[in-house]
Motif scaffolding. Structure first.
Motif, PDB file in Angstrom:
ATOM      1  N   MET A  68      -2.093  37.359  11.640  1.00  0.00           N
ATOM      2  CA  MET A  68      -3.140  38.282  12.078  1.00  0.00           C
ATOM      3  C   MET A  68      -4.493  37.576  12.194  1.00  0.00           C
ATOM      4  O   MET A  68      -5.243  37.791  13.155  1.00  0.00           O
ATOM      5  CB  MET A  68      -3.240  39.458  11.100  1.00  0.00           C
ATOM      6  CG  MET A  68      -2.088  40.434  11.193  1.00  0.00           C
ATOM      7  SD  MET A  68      -2.304  41.851  10.076  1.00  0.00           S
ATOM      8  CE  MET A  68      -0.931  42.881  10.580  1.00  0.00           C
ATOM      9  N   LEU A  69      -4.824  36.724  11.210  1.00  0.00           N
ATOM     10  CA  LEU A  69      -6.079  35.978  11.279  1.00  0.00           C
ATOM     11  C   LEU A  69      -6.113  35.076  12.510  1.00  0.00           C
ATOM     12  O   LEU A  69      -7.128  34.980  13.204  1.00  0.00           O
ATOM     13  CB  LEU A  69      -6.258  35.151  10.009  1.00  0.00           C
ATOM     14  CG  LEU A  69      -6.686  35.907   8.748  1.00  0.00           C
ATOM     15  CD1 LEU A  69      -6.672  34.978   7.543  1.00  0.00           C
ATOM     16  CD2 LEU A  69      -8.078  36.502   8.927  1.00  0.00           C
ATOM     17  N   SER A  70      -4.996  34.404  12.753  1.00  0.00           N
ATOM     18  CA  SER A  70      -4.932  33.535  13.930  1.00  0.00           C
ATOM     19  C   SER A  70      -5.123  34.333  15.207  1.00  0.00           C
ATOM     20  O   SER A  70      -5.800  33.886  16.147  1.00  0.00           O
ATOM     21  CB  SER A  70      -3.590  32.794  13.953  1.00  0.00           C
ATOM     22  OG  SER A  70      -3.440  31.975  12.817  1.00  0.00           O
ATOM     23  N   GLN A  71      -4.547  35.536  15.250  1.00  0.00           N
ATOM     24  CA  GLN A  71      -4.693  36.392  16.434  1.00  0.00           C
ATOM     25  C   GLN A  71      -6.156  36.814  16.618  1.00  0.00           C
ATOM     26  O   GLN A  71      -6.679  36.799  17.739  1.00  0.00           O
ATOM     27  CB  GLN A  71      -3.799  37.629  16.278  1.00  0.00           C
ATOM     28  CG  GLN A  71      -3.797  38.574  17.469  1.00  0.00           C
ATOM     29  CD  GLN A  71      -3.012  38.010  18.636  1.00  0.00           C
ATOM     30  OE1 GLN A  71      -2.185  37.121  18.443  1.00  0.00           O
ATOM     31  NE2 GLN A  71      -3.275  38.510  19.844  1.00  0.00           N
ATOM     32  N   ARG A  72      -6.815  37.157  15.522  1.00  0.00           N
ATOM     33  CA  ARG A  72      -8.220  37.573  15.623  1.00  0.00           C
ATOM     34  C   ARG A  72      -9.103  36.417  16.106  1.00  0.00           C
ATOM     35  O   ARG A  72     -10.003  36.609  16.929  1.00  0.00           O
ATOM     36  CB  ARG A  72      -8.726  38.058  14.264  1.00  0.00           C
ATOM     37  CG  ARG A  72      -8.010  39.269  13.713  1.00  0.00           C
ATOM     38  CD  ARG A  72      -8.253  40.521  14.558  1.00  0.00           C
ATOM     39  NE  ARG A  72      -7.642  41.677  13.943  1.00  0.00           N
ATOM     40  CZ  ARG A  72      -6.387  42.075  14.189  1.00  0.00           C
ATOM     41  NH1 ARG A  72      -5.632  41.375  15.039  1.00  0.00           N
ATOM     42  NH2 ARG A  72      -5.911  43.145  13.596  1.00  0.00           N
ATOM     43  N   VAL A  73      -8.867  35.236  15.601  1.00  0.00           N
ATOM     44  CA  VAL A  73      -9.647  34.076  16.036  1.00  0.00           C
ATOM     45  C   VAL A  73      -9.400  33.791  17.510  1.00  0.00           C
ATOM     46  O   VAL A  73     -10.324  33.473  18.274  1.00  0.00           O
ATOM     47  CB  VAL A  73      -9.294  32.845  15.169  1.00  0.00           C
ATOM     48  CG1 VAL A  73      -9.909  31.575  15.759  1.00  0.00           C
ATOM     49  CG2 VAL A  73      -9.777  33.045  13.751  1.00  0.00           C
ATOM     50  N   LEU A  74      -8.156  33.916  17.946  1.00  0.00           N
ATOM     51  CA  LEU A  74      -7.832  33.698  19.355  1.00  0.00           C
ATOM     52  C   LEU A  74      -8.542  34.706  20.243  1.00  0.00           C
ATOM     53  O   LEU A  74      -9.078  34.371  21.305  1.00  0.00           O
ATOM     54  CB  LEU A  74      -6.311  33.782  19.549  1.00  0.00           C
ATOM     55  CG  LEU A  74      -5.787  33.512  20.959  1.00  0.00           C
ATOM     56  CD1 LEU A  74      -6.063  32.064  21.368  1.00  0.00           C
ATOM     57  CD2 LEU A  74      -4.285  33.793  21.029  1.00  0.00           C
ATOM     58  N   GLU A  75      -8.563  35.977  19.791  1.00  0.00           N
ATOM     59  CA  GLU A  75      -9.213  37.025  20.585  1.00  0.00           C
ATOM     60  C   GLU A  75     -10.730  36.877  20.589  1.00  0.00           C
ATOM     61  O   GLU A  75     -11.405  37.324  21.527  1.00  0.00           O
ATOM     62  CB  GLU A  75      -8.824  38.395  20.031  1.00  0.00           C
ATOM     63  CG  GLU A  75      -7.352  38.731  20.218  1.00  0.00           C
ATOM     64  CD  GLU A  75      -6.952  40.000  19.487  1.00  0.00           C
ATOM     65  OE1 GLU A  75      -7.801  40.508  18.706  1.00  0.00           O
ATOM     66  OE2 GLU A  75      -5.815  40.474  19.679  1.00  0.00           O
TER      67      GLU A  75
ATOM     68  N   LEU B 142     -13.213  31.770  19.892  1.00  0.00           N
ATOM     69  CA  LEU B 142     -13.707  30.573  19.221  1.00  0.00           C
ATOM     70  C   LEU B 142     -12.973  29.336  19.721  1.00  0.00           C
ATOM     71  O   LEU B 142     -11.768  29.381  20.005  1.00  0.00           O
ATOM     72  CB  LEU B 142     -13.512  30.693  17.703  1.00  0.00           C
ATOM     73  CG  LEU B 142     -14.465  31.636  16.958  1.00  0.00           C
ATOM     74  CD1 LEU B 142     -14.037  31.748  15.506  1.00  0.00           C
ATOM     75  CD2 LEU B 142     -15.898  31.139  17.045  1.00  0.00           C
ATOM     76  N   ALA B 143     -13.709  28.240  19.825  1.00  0.00           N
ATOM     77  CA  ALA B 143     -13.103  26.991  20.267  1.00  0.00           C
ATOM     78  C   ALA B 143     -12.126  26.480  19.212  1.00  0.00           C
ATOM     79  O   ALA B 143     -12.316  26.685  18.015  1.00  0.00           O
ATOM     80  CB  ALA B 143     -14.191  25.947  20.522  1.00  0.00           C
ATOM     81  N   ARG B 144     -11.064  25.800  19.664  1.00  0.00           N
ATOM     82  CA  ARG B 144     -10.052  25.292  18.743  1.00  0.00           C
ATOM     83  C   ARG B 144     -10.630  24.227  17.816  1.00  0.00           C
ATOM     84  O   ARG B 144     -10.062  23.931  16.767  1.00  0.00           O
ATOM     85  CB  ARG B 144      -8.875  24.711  19.517  1.00  0.00           C
ATOM     86  CG  ARG B 144      -8.100  25.746  20.315  1.00  0.00           C
ATOM     87  CD  ARG B 144      -6.916  25.100  21.021  1.00  0.00           C
ATOM     88  NE  ARG B 144      -5.984  24.504  20.073  1.00  0.00           N
ATOM     89  CZ  ARG B 144      -4.986  25.167  19.479  1.00  0.00           C
ATOM     90  NH1 ARG B 144      -4.838  26.458  19.731  1.00  0.00           N
ATOM     91  NH2 ARG B 144      -4.175  24.557  18.652  1.00  0.00           N
ATOM     92  N   SER B 145     -11.774  23.635  18.221  1.00  0.00           N
ATOM     93  CA  SER B 145     -12.397  22.605  17.394  1.00  0.00           C
ATOM     94  C   SER B 145     -13.383  23.176  16.385  1.00  0.00           C
ATOM     95  O   SER B 145     -13.974  22.422  15.601  1.00  0.00           O
ATOM     96  CB  SER B 145     -13.116  21.594  18.291  1.00  0.00           C
ATOM     97  OG  SER B 145     -14.119  22.246  19.059  1.00  0.00           O
ATOM     98  N   SER B 146     -13.550  24.493  16.386  1.00  0.00           N
ATOM     99  CA  SER B 146     -14.497  25.097  15.454  1.00  0.00           C
ATOM    100  C   SER B 146     -13.976  25.006  14.024  1.00  0.00           C
ATOM    101  O   SER B 146     -12.774  24.846  13.786  1.00  0.00           O
ATOM    102  CB  SER B 146     -14.747  26.555  15.829  1.00  0.00           C
ATOM    103  OG  SER B 146     -13.570  27.321  15.629  1.00  0.00           O
TER     104      SER B 146
ATOM    105  N   GLY C  99      -9.808  25.430   9.933  1.00  0.00           N
ATOM    106  CA  GLY C  99      -9.427  25.955   8.623  1.00  0.00           C
ATOM    107  C   GLY C  99      -8.166  26.795   8.687  1.00  0.00           C
ATOM    108  O   GLY C  99      -7.321  26.745   7.795  1.00  0.00           O
ATOM    109  N   LEU C 100      -8.032  27.574   9.771  1.00  0.00           N
ATOM    110  CA  LEU C 100      -6.829  28.390   9.937  1.00  0.00           C
ATOM    111  C   LEU C 100      -5.598  27.527  10.162  1.00  0.00           C
ATOM    112  O   LEU C 100      -4.491  27.881   9.737  1.00  0.00           O
ATOM    113  CB  LEU C 100      -7.013  29.369  11.094  1.00  0.00           C
ATOM    114  CG  LEU C 100      -7.798  30.629  10.769  1.00  0.00           C
ATOM    115  CD1 LEU C 100      -8.012  31.465  12.026  1.00  0.00           C
ATOM    116  CD2 LEU C 100      -7.086  31.456   9.709  1.00  0.00           C
TER     117      LEU C 100
END
Length: 739
Positions: free
Chosen positions: A367-374, A377-381, A386-387
């Motif tokens: 779920m956290l990964s999904q929220r970050v994707l939505e 945020l850049a993958r390098s952030s 951290g995720l």
């Protein structure tokens, strides 16, 4: 549960392990491996059961185990041959010992006395060479044995009566090794048990205690010489060291008579063994401690021991002045002992709770990964990185927890030899069971639920599959039939195979029985595979008459339901006259799995990753139809069925354009391949398996369900069902290209 009951429960758990080891070693004896190590292992298992049972006052179990143990003692002493008749009797004795243990637990009614007495008579006849056993002093004791009673403090014991034929005493010299202490055995307990046999005179030789710079705490460096002044049998003395004999240097010889040990530390009597043993060990500890307290390397000085009185608390005192050591050779360097793995017993409920928490952790991480994707945020952030670390840690935790629950199928396989022997006796057939892959690991839940279906299938293989000895000889086969039980890992699943070299499936007879019972229409056109699968229909049986083994029409349908409830499937292969093979395919775990997230007609689905071979975008030139109806796709010089998943599962009423979708090539447990057509692939993910049947109902083509990172429920596809259904419908399921 109070402390006593807790210890008793632990004893019964250990009995299960001892019985499993006993069964395995007896099977080795049956196969002709009658070496002393195997015979000793059988003896130790029975002796351990007897010893624990005596502590809890389980007299029936103790009496039977004693007779069993006595015969094993004759075998390991070489006084009796370990022939085929003896091994067969030992196997039946092992079965009855297991029944006694279950009866002691209250799991079954008490063992029938007549049955137990009959087998005891056989064991005693083998023990005494076919002669009547010697007369017993106590006519009420059918076994000639009175169990030694202990309380939980082990502070009292009934000393055995002297034996007239035995020597007047024994000299025991033993030097413990580091292994003995690593296995939680203590010299004090051994001396105390010897003291129960009679008066002792003990000498401690500490001359091998090295200087401080060479002292290795894991090595044994003390030698004990014990003179036992009691006319007991050597077996009684040796029995004290049963559990440590391989972990110490031990010699037992008749006592010479008048010689007195030079440095008598104590005289231990049966009445005051607790007090004197404590003092003995205190003196032994002092010998080693004295070396540690010496500032310069020196030999430990000899110490004088006064007659033992009630020991006073040991107070710290200045070390004695060092004594100049004589020249000594450097101590030999011994190879360090191999440390045994340390294990603990954990309540399974605790592990289950941990599994559930880890499952929720996996869902929350998704779920956290999904929220970050939505969020874009850049993958390098920093958050995204951290995720990623969290995902790796979550996976490691999940793998570790799964490893805790993983168990070898050996625990199930070891129950089967007894079953095979019983069914073989009931059917008057000669059967040899061959097992393979016993160390194959699988989730504990799967292991526990494997026993029932395997039991049904082995009974079926012996009763229906194997011929009688006369029939086998007439057919040019050996009189003894073979049943093979094997386990292996394949494509991320566990496969169990039950095979026999019997008559195979008589398909004409199976079809006729199915028609007579109204299970199929008389004019039904069935392939061989479909005829074979008729035996799984409820109420179907090929038995001519009802017996204790079969004939009631239940069994194989129960097997199929049990396997399906585990998310597995069953397949049959049979050649008339040569035998049959039943293959069970099951998931390694019922908790988590790796899957490919795919979309079909607006539905998000999970395709099991172990079943996926390759994914590709279909090209028009590779698409064809068989008979103008069934679509196929060219894949590596052959054609595979192309299955529109959305159309097949009812998500859509119209087929999609294959060139606008994605084809995922999958392979079933039977090695069949097909291409599943989806709208798109969304990615790969580890998912937590949730039973759809438990929470809803069984759905054709669906193995289970899971919760996605956005909180939605996704269905996990049953690839084998989708492919097999399609192949049954296809007129020509697999075409080869012309060369």
């Amino acid at each position: 549960m109070d402390a006593f009951e807790s210890i008793k429960a632990t004893f019964f758990q250990e009995c299960d392990e001892l019985l499993a080891d006993l069964e395995a070693k007896l099977m080795l004896l049956e196969q002709g491996q009658t070496d002393m190590e195997t015979i000793n292992a059988v003896f130790r298992a029975v002796h351990s059961v007897k010893g624990g049972a005596g502590a809890f006052g389980l007299e029936a179990l103790v009496r039977f185990a004693h007779v069993f143990e006595t015969l094993m003692d004759e075998l390991r002493a070489g006084r009796k041959p370990c022939d085929a008749v003896t091994v067969k009797t030992l196997l039946r004795a092992s079965d009855l010992l297991a029944d006694h243990i279950q009866a002691a637990q209250g799991l079954i009614p008490p063992v029938d006395e007549a049955r137990s007495a009959a087998l005891v008579a056989e064991l005693e006849a083998l023990t005494h060479g076919g002669e009547a056993p010697p007369a017993m002093e106590d006519e009420d004791d059918d076994f000639g044995f009175t169990p030694m009673a202990f309380d939980m403090a082990l502070d009292e014991a009934v000393a055995p009566a002297p034996v007239d034929a035995a020597p007047t005493g024994w000299r025991v010299v033993f030097r413990p090794t580091g292994r003995m202490y690593a296995n939680a055995n203590e010299t004090g307990l051994l001396l105390r048990e010897l003291g129960r046999l009679g008066p002792l005179e003990v000498v401690l030789d500490d001359s091998a205690v090295p200087t401080l710079d060479a002292l290795a705490v894991e090595e044994g460096c003390l030698t004990w010489t014990v003179d036992l002044a009691a006319p007991v049998e050597e077996a009684a003395v040796r029995e004290v060291f049963d559990f440590v004999e391989s972990d110490c240097e031990l010699t037992i010889s008749p006592l010479g008579g008048a010689s007195e040990p030079a440095l008598a530390l104590a005289e231990v009597s049966a009445a005051e063994d607790e007090l004197d043993i404590a003092a003995l060990l205190a003196r032994a500890s002092s010998a080693v401690a004295e070396v540690a307290a010496t500032p310069e390397p020196s030999a430990a000085p000899p110490f004088q021991t006064p007659p033992l009185q009630t020991p006073a608390p040991v107070a710290a005192s200045p070390a004695p002045p060092p004594v100049a050591p004589p020249p000594v050779a450097p101590p030999a360097v011994a190879a360090p002992p191999v440390a045994a793995p340390v294990t603990i017993r954990v309540d399974l409920d605790r592990v289950d709770r941990l599994i559930n928490v880890v499952g929720e952790l996996v869902i929350q991480q998704a779920m956290l990964s999904q929220r970050v994707l939505e969020s874009g945020l850049a993958r390098s952030s920093g958050v995204a990185l951290g995720l990623e670390d969290l995902e790796l840690l979550t996976r490691e935790i999940q793998d570790s927890v799964m490893a805790i629950r993983a168990q070898p199928v050996k625990s199930v396989f070891q129950r089967m030899p007894r079953l095979v022997r019983e069914v073989a006796d009931m059917t008057a057939k000669q059967v040899r069971l061959v097992t393979a892959g016993e160390d194959t690991e699988v989730d504990k839940t799967v292991v526990e639920r494997l026993a029932e279906p395997i039991t049904h299938m082995l009974r079926n293989a012996i009763d229906h599959g194997l011929e009688t000895p006369d029939e086998r000889i007439a057919a040019g086969k050996p009189a003894e039939g073979t049943v093979r039980l094997a386990a292996l890992h394949r494509s991320g699943r566990i496969v169990i195979e039950i095979a026999d070299d019997g008559r195979g499936i008589d398909r004409e007879r199976v079809r006729k029985i199915a028609v007579d019972k109204g299970l199929i229409a008389a004019d039904a056109v069935l392939a061989d595979e479909q005829i074979d699968n008729l035996i799984f229909l409820p109420g179907f049986s090929t038995a001519a008459a009802v017996s204790d083994i079969s004939g009631r029409g239940v069994g194989m349908d129960v097997v199929k339901r049990s396997i399906q409830a585990l998310g597995g499937r069953i397949a049959i292969g049979s050649v008339p006259g040569e035998g049959s093979t039943f293959t069970l395919s099951l998931p390694l775990t019922l908790a988590v799995m790796d899957g490919m997230v795919v979309a079909a007609a607006g539905q998000t689905l999970i395709a099991p990753l172990p079943a996926i071979v390759e994914s590709l975008t279909p090209q028009a030139i590779d698409l064809h139809r068989v008979g103008g109806v069934d679509p196929v796709i060219r894949f590596r010089d052959r054609f595979l069925p192309l299955i529109d998943v959305a159309l097949t599962m009812g998500f859509s009423e119209t087929a999609i354009d294959p060139t606008g979708g994605v084809a995922v090539v999958v392979e079933t447990e039977g090695g069949q391949q097909a291409a599943l057509l989806f709208d798109a692939i969304q990615g790969q993910r580890q998912v937590v398996i949730k039973s759809l049947e438990t929470n809803y109902r069984q759905v054709e083509g669906v193995a289970a369900a899971t919760i996605l990172g956005d909180g939605r429920v996704a269905l996990i596809l049953d690839v084998d069902v989708l492919v097999s259904d399609m192949r049954r419908k296809a007129a020509r399921p697999d075409l080869k290209l012309a060369s």
